[in-house]
Design a protein around this motif. Structure first.
Motif, PDB file in Angstrom:
ATOM      1  N   UNK B  36       0.826  -1.202   0.000  1.00  0.00           N
ATOM      2  CA  UNK B  36       0.000   0.000   0.000  1.00  0.00           C
ATOM      3  C   UNK B  36       0.863   1.256   0.000  1.00  0.00           C
ATOM      4  N   UNK B  37       1.887   1.270   0.879  1.00  0.00           N
ATOM      5  CA  UNK B  37       2.764   2.450   0.960  1.00  0.00           C
ATOM      6  C   UNK B  37       3.490   2.691  -0.355  1.00  0.00           C
ATOM      7  N   UNK B  38       3.943   1.595  -0.985  1.00  0.00           N
ATOM      8  CA  UNK B  38       4.682   1.736  -2.238  1.00  0.00           C
ATOM      9  C   UNK B  38       3.828   2.432  -3.300  1.00  0.00           C
ATOM     10  N   UNK B  39       2.523   2.099  -3.305  1.00  0.00           N
ATOM     11  CA  UNK B  39       1.635   2.748  -4.272  1.00  0.00           C
ATOM     12  C   UNK B  39       1.205   4.132  -3.779  1.00  0.00           C
ATOM     13  N   UNK B  40       0.883   4.227  -2.481  1.00  0.00           N
ATOM     14  CA  UNK B  40       0.249   5.443  -1.959  1.00  0.00           C
ATOM     15  C   UNK B  40       1.226   6.628  -1.861  1.00  0.00           C
ATOM     16  N   UNK B  41       2.445   6.368  -1.398  1.00  0.00           N
ATOM     17  CA  UNK B  41       3.349   7.489  -1.121  1.00  0.00           C
ATOM     18  C   UNK B  41       3.709   8.297  -2.358  1.00  0.00           C
ATOM     19  N   UNK B  42       4.125   7.646  -3.465  1.00  0.00           N
ATOM     20  CA  UNK B  42       4.442   8.468  -4.639  1.00  0.00           C
ATOM     21  C   UNK B  42       3.257   9.316  -5.092  1.00  0.00           C
ATOM     22  N   UNK B  98      -7.310   5.769   1.589  1.00  0.00           N
ATOM     23  CA  UNK B  98      -7.338   6.249   2.977  1.00  0.00           C
ATOM     24  C   UNK B  98      -6.030   6.923   3.405  1.00  0.00           C
ATOM     25  N   UNK B  99      -4.921   6.460   2.867  1.00  0.00           N
ATOM     26  CA  UNK B  99      -3.648   7.018   3.349  1.00  0.00           C
ATOM     27  C   UNK B  99      -3.277   8.313   2.637  1.00  0.00           C
ATOM     28  N   UNK B 100      -4.093   8.758   1.679  1.00  0.00           N
ATOM     29  CA  UNK B 100      -3.732   9.970   0.938  1.00  0.00           C
ATOM     30  C   UNK B 100      -3.720  11.228   1.815  1.00  0.00           C
ATOM     31  N   UNK B 101      -4.800  11.441   2.576  1.00  0.00           N
ATOM     32  CA  UNK B 101      -4.940  12.732   3.259  1.00  0.00           C
ATOM     33  C   UNK B 101      -3.732  13.115   4.130  1.00  0.00           C
ATOM     34  N   UNK B 152      -0.468   7.943   8.403  1.00  0.00           N
ATOM     35  CA  UNK B 152      -1.082   7.091   7.387  1.00  0.00           C
ATOM     36  C   UNK B 152      -0.876   5.620   7.710  1.00  0.00           C
ATOM     37  N   UNK B 153       0.325   5.278   8.172  1.00  0.00           N
ATOM     38  CA  UNK B 153       0.638   3.860   8.337  1.00  0.00           C
ATOM     39  C   UNK B 153      -0.129   3.260   9.520  1.00  0.00           C
ATOM     40  N   UNK B 154      -0.294   4.050  10.581  1.00  0.00           N
ATOM     41  CA  UNK B 154      -1.085   3.576  11.718  1.00  0.00           C
ATOM     42  C   UNK B 154      -2.527   3.345  11.275  1.00  0.00           C
ATOM     43  N   UNK B 155      -3.034   4.308  10.510  1.00  0.00           N
ATOM     44  CA  UNK B 155      -4.385   4.213   9.986  1.00  0.00           C
ATOM     45  C   UNK B 155      -4.553   2.974   9.114  1.00  0.00           C
ATOM     46  N   UNK B 156      -3.636   2.758   8.186  1.00  0.00           N
ATOM     47  CA  UNK B 156      -3.858   1.702   7.199  1.00  0.00           C
ATOM     48  C   UNK B 156      -3.612   0.309   7.779  1.00  0.00           C
ATOM     49  N   UNK B 157      -2.716   0.177   8.745  1.00  0.00           N
ATOM     50  CA  UNK B 157      -2.512  -1.141   9.358  1.00  0.00           C
ATOM     51  C   UNK B 157      -3.786  -1.566  10.080  1.00  0.00           C
ATOM     52  N   UNK B 158      -4.451  -0.621  10.745  1.00  0.00           N
ATOM     53  CA  UNK B 158      -5.708  -0.930  11.417  1.00  0.00           C
ATOM     54  C   UNK B 158      -6.804  -1.264  10.426  1.00  0.00           C
TER      55      UNK B 158
END
Lengths: 337, 237
Positions: B36-42, B98-101, B152-158
């Motif tokens: 998710x991070x690999x796609x979301x962060x860029x 979800x991790x965008x904001x 973002x990472x705390x949010x997405x792991x949950x």
């Protein structure tokens, strides 16, 4: 070196910042743009490195219309120092100073050498300051780095926008003095903006006084003090114009090497190693580069009418209160002829 | 008292008996978060930089990213099933959204929060727009971006645990299965592991953030970890 030819600058909100400016900044000199807030002096300076573009007229750099020069290339040849300093807080001092050399693609050895050279020049020992961050330095030290950064790639022209304006008076005075020394070594054309007439008189070879976007007078400091072109210039210089003249007049210009008889005692009795006089007061001599104002002040302080002029611990002449007064009288006579 | 003890005993017993499955699901959960991070962060960082040049775009993009966060996760996963089917793909898409904001917002704040005098000096010294971004704006912004990544990472792991509802990978499987089976130990153990994983990611990025701040010459109280990193760096030099 830099020539303004009928330059106008109107901002999009309608403000006319610069109005029909024509003058030439001579190579190797320091030209000070001075005037009250909003007179267009900063805009004028920014027209040189294309941070602002003229709405009419032309600015020439070495004979070329600067509109024909790529803006970033042009800026890399022009040092830029601003009042807010604007160091990059996330970079070390060395990285800050290396900014323009890096943009120009210098190799690392050349850049490092240049950075050390400049830090030395600015009185910041490289071994101590290279790896510091701007946040660890005082305001005065930060602006030294700001000047070093602007000088890094050996610019032909330096633009300085109230560079010492945010510093405390003592630091400002010191940096002005140091910069005057540095200026002699680097031989760069400098455009210096200030609203402080004293700073203008001190730093400038030429002064361009501006008001309401127009050039009111463009002259050497002494010529401007002797003959203000308008009431505005006179008012801007202030009521102590004569004292300011004494400040830009150097002792070397009025000293006598053949000591007149009535002042012989001053010179002969003077011992550079022992400046305490018979009555317990102190007679502090002047050097040829001191101002006439300093000489007059010391005459009054010591209650004498003449002071020895000392260079390298040797008395080389005398400066008299009478000569200071008559120099001014001669100037008035010359001006009225 | 004996009830509490026997409850903990049941958790330990469950964990011991299912250690290999727990480990596999834990691993899946990590992989899912990393993917998710690999796609979301860029996407988020590029968007955050892009909107820093246009105030109106900034308002619109931040508004949309906030709206996305208000969609209930089960509904979001459910809506993606008709389009992407079940399994990993719809889960990743939802988690990316979800991790965008936090990341867009912090990138935007970071790159626009640079001292205007530094930008003026950079421009005046001959940096073009890209050089100002690369040499000044981004390095200053990176620690702030990292703080957003932590959020973002705390949010997405949950939220990833909910993805098991539509057949996604990870520890959520035991949570939903536990609910079905009425197996409290299964739910609790899986949940604890989700929390541990979230905290571990948070810590990892916190250390990264601190490292970036120190690199930028910020004056921080050294923590145990940064002292350790410093010691290692000195050893290496």
């Amino acid at each position: 070196m830099i020539e303004f030819d009928n330059v106008h600058k109107q901002y999009s909100d309608g403000t006319q910042a610069v109005n029909g400016l024509s003058f030439e900044v001579e190579e190797g000199t320091t030209t000070v743009l001075v005037g009250p807030s909003g007179c267009g002096k900063t805009t004028t300076m920014q027209l040189v490195n294309r941070l602002e573009e003229p709405t009419e007229g032309t600015v020439y750099y070495d004979g070329t219309d600067i509109q024909e020069l790529p803006a970033t290339e042009l800026r890399r040849q022009i040092g830029y120092v601003i009042q807010d300093i604007g160091l990059f807080d996330h970079m070390t001092i060395a990285e800050n100073v290396a900014t323009v050399p890096e943009l120009k693609g210098w190799d690392d050895d050349r850049t490092d050498e240049r950075v050390d050279e400049l830090l030395d020049l600015m009185g910041l020992p490289p071994e101590e300051y290279r790896d510091s961050y701007p946040g660890e330095l005082s305001g005065g030290q930060q602006q030294r780095v700001g000047v070093a950064r602007a000088l890094a790639a050996g610019p032909d022209v330096m633009l300085m926008d109230e560079p010492f304006g945010a510093l405390d008076p003592i630091t400002r005075e010191n940096l002005q003095d140091e910069f005057l020394d540095i200026q002699e070594e680097i031989d760069t054309t400098i455009i210096f903006v200030t609203h402080d007439i004293n700073e203008a008189l001190k730093m400038g070879d030429k002064i361009a006084m501006m008001n309401d976007g127009e050039l009111v007078q463009y002259d050497t400091p002494s010529a401007m003090l002797e003959a203000p072109a308008t009431k505005f210039v006179e008012d801007f210089i202030g009521p102590d114009r004569t004292l300011k003249q004494l400040r830009v007049l150097q002792v070397s210009e009025i000293m006598r090497t053949d000591v007149p008889n009535e002042h012989r005692d001053v010179v002969e009795a003077f011992d550079p190693a022992d400046t305490v006089m018979a009555d317990g007061g102190e007679l502090i001599p002047v050097t040829p580069s001191d101002s006439a104002q300093v000489a007059l002040s010391r005459c009054i302080q010591a209650g004498v009418r003449a002071l020895p002029v000392v260079e390298d611990a040797t008395v080389i002449g005398v400066v008299t209160e009478e000569d200071i007064r008559s120099y001014h009288a001669d100037e008035i006579e010359a001006a009225s002829e | 008292m004996s009830g509490v003890v026997s409850f903990f005993a049941s958790l330990v017993q469950f964990a011991a008996e299912n250690s290999d499955r727990l480990l596999r699901l834990f691993g899946e959960h990590i992989v899912l978060a990393v993917e998710t991070l690999v796609v979301a962060l860029p996407i988020a960082i590029v968007l955050g930089i892009a909107i820093s040049y246009n105030e109106r775009a900034a308002t619109v993009v931040l508004w949309i990213a906030s709206i996305l966060l208000t969609i209930p996760s089960i509904a979001f996963f459910g809506m993606l099933v008709p389009i992407l089917g079940i399994g990993t793909p719809p889960v990743i898409v939802a988690l990316v959204a979800y991790s965008q904001l936090p990341v867009i917002r912090n990138t935007y704040l970071g790159v626009t929060g640079v001292d205007p005098a530094a930008i003026e000096a950079g421009t005046g010294l001959g940096m073009n727009r890209f050089e100002r971004l690369w040499r000044v704006r981004l390095p200053v912004a990176l620690p702030v971006v990292m703080a957003g990544v932590r959020n973002a990472v705390v949010l997405l792991v949950g939220l990833a645990a909910i993805g098991a509802f539509i057949g996604g990978p990870g520890l959520g499987f035991f949570i939903f299965y536990g609910i079905n089976q009425g197996n409290t130990a299964m739910i609790v153990v899986a949940t604890v592991l989700v929390s541990v994983l979230a905290l571990a990611f948070d810590y990892l990025f916190a250390v990264t953030e601190r490292g970036l701040r120190l690199r930028n010459g910020e004056d921080l109280e050294p923590t145990y970890t940064t002292r350790l990193l410093d010691a290692i760096r000195t050893q290496l030099q």
